[in-house]
Design a protein around this motif. Structure first.
Motif, short mmCIF file in Angstrom:
data_model
loop_
_atom_site.label_atom_id
_atom_site.label_comp_id
_atom_site.label_asym_id
_atom_site.label_seq_id
_atom_site.Cartn_x
_atom_site.Cartn_y
_atom_site.Cartn_z
N LYS A 50 -8.13 -5.05 2.73
CA LYS A 50 -8.65 -4.48 1.77
C LYS A 50 -10.42 -3.39 2.04
O LYS A 50 -10.44 -2.09 2.15
CB LYS A 50 -8.88 -5.04 0.77
N LYS B 259 1.11 -1.21 0.42
CA LYS B 259 0.40 0.03 0.13
C LYS B 259 0.51 1.15 0.00
O LYS B 259 0.60 2.09 -0.05
CB LYS B 259 -0.86 0.34 1.32
N GLU C 212 -9.47 10.76 3.21
CA GLU C 212 -9.79 11.24 2.03
C GLU C 212 -8.29 11.34 1.48
O GLU C 212 -7.94 12.36 0.61
CB GLU C 212 -10.23 13.05 2.07
N ILE C 213 -7.55 10.16 1.01
CA ILE C 213 -6.70 9.69 0.66
C ILE C 213 -6.21 8.59 -0.52
O ILE C 213 -8.00 7.98 0.21
CB ILE C 213 -5.44 9.77 1.74
N THR C 214 -5.24 8.23 -1.14
CA THR C 214 -6.06 7.39 -2.20
C THR C 214 -4.64 5.78 -1.51
O THR C 214 -3.30 6.34 -2.40
CB THR C 214 -6.49 6.93 -3.06
N PHE C 215 -4.43 4.52 -0.88
CA PHE C 215 -2.84 4.15 -1.20
C PHE C 215 -3.51 3.57 -1.77
O PHE C 215 -3.46 3.40 -2.78
CB PHE C 215 -3.22 3.21 0.27
N GLU C 216 -1.42 3.55 -2.77
CA GLU C 216 -1.32 2.90 -3.58
C GLU C 216 -1.79 0.68 -3.36
O GLU C 216 -2.24 0.85 -2.85
CB GLU C 216 0.62 2.67 -3.73
N LYS C 217 -1.96 0.88 -4.77
CA LYS C 217 -2.70 -0.34 -5.20
C LYS C 217 -1.89 -1.52 -4.90
O LYS C 217 -0.89 -2.20 -5.30
CB LYS C 217 -3.62 -0.43 -6.62
N LYS D 139 -9.84 0.58 2.20
CA LYS D 139 -10.67 1.25 1.91
C LYS D 139 -11.60 1.92 2.73
O LYS D 139 -11.58 3.62 2.47
CB LYS D 139 -12.12 0.49 1.28
N GLU E 224 -9.01 4.85 3.67
CA GLU E 224 -8.99 6.47 2.73
C GLU E 224 -10.31 7.24 2.46
O GLU E 224 -9.56 8.23 2.37
CB GLU E 224 -9.12 5.90 1.20
N GLU E 225 -11.38 6.49 3.32
CA GLU E 225 -12.38 7.74 2.76
C GLU E 225 -12.66 7.91 4.23
O GLU E 225 -12.58 9.77 4.24
CB GLU E 225 -13.43 6.40 2.88
#
Length: 82
Positions: free
Chosen positions: A66, A15, A77-82, A70, A73-74
């Motif tokens: 996961k 991540k 308000e970020i997005t981790f690497e996949k 998720k 992240e919400e």
């Protein structure tokens, strides 16, 4: 479906978290912002604010991890690497 070979450390490394010490991992959001993750007594803790922490038992399988990430992240308000 339970995955007996699930490795939470590998999951958070994938991540984008980097190990800071034996129980602390850091995710660099930007040059000015980082997310810390601490492992303690079978749980992982992510501080959200000064008086608020996301604290959960370390997931036993990738699907659960996961779902939890998720949610994180919400909240952040970020997005981790996949």
């Amino acid at each position: 479906m339970e995955n007996k070979d699930f490795d939470f450390i590998d999951f958070i490394n994938n991540k984008g978290f980097n190990r800071s010490d034996d129980r602390t991992f850091i995710y660099k959001v930007s040059n000015e912002e980082e997310v810390s993750l601490y492992i303690d007594k079978g749980e992982y803790i992510i501080p959200i604010a000064l008086d608020l922490r996301f604290r959960k038992e370390i997931p036993k399988n990738e699907n659960q991890a996961k779902k939890e990430f998720k949610t994180i992240e919400e909240i952040l308000e970020i997005t981790f690497e996949k």
